[in-house]
Enzyme design. Structure first.
Site, PDB file in Angstrom:
ATOM      1  N   LYS A 187      18.827  29.988-113.420  1.00 40.65           N
ATOM      2  CA  LYS A 187      19.695  31.159-113.526  1.00 40.65           C
ATOM      3  C   LYS A 187      19.702  31.833-112.158  1.00 40.65           C
ATOM      4  O   LYS A 187      18.652  32.242-111.656  1.00 40.65           O
ATOM      5  CB  LYS A 187      19.145  32.096-114.596  1.00 40.65           C
ATOM      6  CG  LYS A 187      19.942  33.379-114.727  1.00 40.65           C
ATOM      7  CD  LYS A 187      19.454  34.207-115.890  1.00 40.65           C
ATOM      8  CE  LYS A 187      20.194  35.519-115.969  1.00 40.65           C
ATOM      9  NZ  LYS A 187      19.704  36.357-117.067  1.00 40.65           N
ATOM     10  N   LYS A 246      23.227  28.442-115.008  1.00 40.51           N
ATOM     11  CA  LYS A 246      24.032  29.658-115.122  1.00 40.51           C
ATOM     12  C   LYS A 246      24.098  30.356-113.769  1.00 40.51           C
ATOM     13  O   LYS A 246      23.050  30.520-113.151  1.00 40.51           O
ATOM     14  CB  LYS A 246      23.359  30.564-116.154  1.00 40.51           C
ATOM     15  CG  LYS A 246      23.977  31.925-116.293  1.00 40.51           C
ATOM     16  CD  LYS A 246      23.130  32.781-117.163  1.00 40.51           C
ATOM     17  CE  LYS A 246      23.712  34.178-117.142  1.00 40.51           C
ATOM     18  NZ  LYS A 246      22.884  35.112-117.808  1.00 40.51           N
TER      19      LYS A 246
HETATM   20  C1  PBG Z   1      20.076  38.860-119.447  1.00 39.53           C
HETATM   21  C2  PBG Z   1      21.348  38.129-119.249  1.00 39.53           C
HETATM   22  C3  PBG Z   1      22.384  38.344-118.311  1.00 39.53           C
HETATM   23  C4  PBG Z   1      23.398  37.458-118.631  1.00 39.53           C
HETATM   24  C5  PBG Z   1      22.946  36.701-119.713  1.00 39.53           C
HETATM   25  N1  PBG Z   1      21.673  37.116-120.057  1.00 39.53           N
HETATM   26  C6  PBG Z   1      22.535  39.376-117.243  1.00 39.53           C
HETATM   27  C7  PBG Z   1      21.716  39.341-116.032  1.00 39.53           C
HETATM   28  O1  PBG Z   1      20.869  38.478-115.807  1.00 39.53           O
HETATM   29  O2  PBG Z   1      21.880  40.292-115.272  1.00 39.53           O
HETATM   30  C8  PBG Z   1      24.725  37.361-117.949  1.00 39.53           C
HETATM   31  C9  PBG Z   1      25.812  36.759-118.764  1.00 39.53           C
HETATM   32  C10 PBG Z   1      27.177  36.941-118.233  1.00 39.53           C
HETATM   33  O3  PBG Z   1      27.433  37.465-117.137  1.00 39.53           O
HETATM   34  O4  PBG Z   1      28.100  36.547-118.957  1.00 39.53           O
HETATM   35  N2  PBG Z   1      19.181  38.788-118.423  1.00 39.53           N
END
Ligand code: PBG
Length: 316
Positions: free
Chosen positions: A189, A242
């Site tokens: 991520k 992601k």
């Molecule tokens: C929680 C999380 C996030 C997203 C999914 N789970 C936000 C982040 O990490 O700031 C983002 C999903 C999206 O932008 O569609 N940590």
């Protein structure tokens, strides 16, 4: 190998049936997971309809409609009544996600209920873990709370838990407590600008600093594979990359290296970009969305988390 004029690749593009027959990548609603936000109050979203806030009551109606359209998997995100330093709203028994899970589990035994496991929507500072005296997100102290959150989700009816916090070791700790629950790890991520619309809807932007101390640097791909390797060793059943569209090479690299089912998250900013361009008259949303989702599948993703899941199902 024969060349032109004996070979004419256009021959197989002549009709729609031929093109359907030789298409290498399929895209079906079966591959898609719809994200849903559950909050104390509903908030429709006209510009980004896939990103509305639902109440526990309205999320049940929404899931009924999703099932009718053929969307069978959802991932839940919660906005608590109140936030605190530890994000206790994430794991309390009557938390918003726990209540939503109980309502949905009782009503729709066939619906696959996934949950995002993270603290950022629940902490007053908006970070994904607990912040220590020196202002750092404390890895090991956060793991306990993240595992507690996952266990509470499973007790309330979740089928699958998806840790998205990016703390080291959280998958292993979760696996110990949840030997029978599928874990989809947000393995790679990235610290991305493309989470912007999500942070508005989920009210989860960090109050200070940013997430670069725990989410990945956009320049790295070998490190992404190490993240996947660690999560697999710790007991993840699926891994996830992601965002998706700016990281198709990472999806491909993970696909080539690992045999686990692979997910990709087509994040809020990717959805918003296409919506904005379509609203400006610059492109056809339906065609562009299908092209984006097909590209993510072609890069190697088996399943795609996407705010288009519902719209996609209604387009067919
Ligand atoms: C929680 C999380 C996030 C997203 C999914 N789970 C936000 C982040 O990490 O700031 C983002 C999903 C999206 O932008 O569609 N940590």
């Amino acid at each position: 190998m024969s060349a032109f004029p004996a070979t004419r690749l256009r021959r197989l593009r002549r009709t729609a049936v031929l093109r359907d027959l030789v298409r290498e990548t399929s895209l079906s609603v079966d591959d898609l997971v719809m994200p849903l936000f559950v909050a104390p109050e509903a908030l429709p979203n006209e510009r980004l309809p896939g990103m509305a806030r639902h109440t526990v009551y309205s999320v049940v109606q929404e899931c009924e409609e999703l099932l009718r359209l053929g969307v069978k998997s959802v991932i839940l995100f919660g906005l608590p009544d109140g936030k605190d330093e530890e994000g206790s709203g994430a794991w309390v028994e009557d938390g918003v996600i726990q209540r939503a899970l109980r309502a949905l589990r009782a009503r729709f035994p066939e619906l696959l209920l996934m949950t995002d496991v993270c603290l950022c929507e629940y902490t007053s500072h908006g970070h994904c873990g607990v912040v220590n005296a020196s202002g750092d997100v404390d890895n090991d102290a956060s793991i306990d709370l993240i595992v507690r959150t996952a266990v509470s989700h499973v007790e309330a009816g979740a089928d699958v838990v998806c840790p998205s916090d990016m703390m080291d070791g959280r998958v292993g700790a979760m696996r110990e407590q949840l030997p029978d629950t599928p874990i989809i790890a947000y393995s790679a991520k990235y610290a991305s600008a493309f989470y912007g619309p999500f942070r508005e809807v989920a009210d989860s932007a960090p109050e200070f600093g940013d997430r670069r101390g725990y989410q990945m640097d956009p320049g790295n791909v070998r490190e992404a594979l190490r993240e996947c390797e660690q999560d697999i060793a710790e007991g993840a059943d699926m891994i996830m990359i992601k965002p998706a569209l700016p990281y198709l090479d990472v999806i491909r690299a993970a696909r080539d290296r690992f045999d686990l089912p692979l997910g990709a998250y087509n994040v809020s900013g990717e959805y918003a970009m296409v919506k904005a361009a379509a609203a400006a008259g610059d492109l056809d949303e339906r065609v562009a969305a299908i092209e984006c989702l097909t590209a993510i599948r072609r890069a190697g993703a088996d399943l795609v988390f996407t705010y288009w899941a519902k719209e996609f199902a209604s387009w067919r």
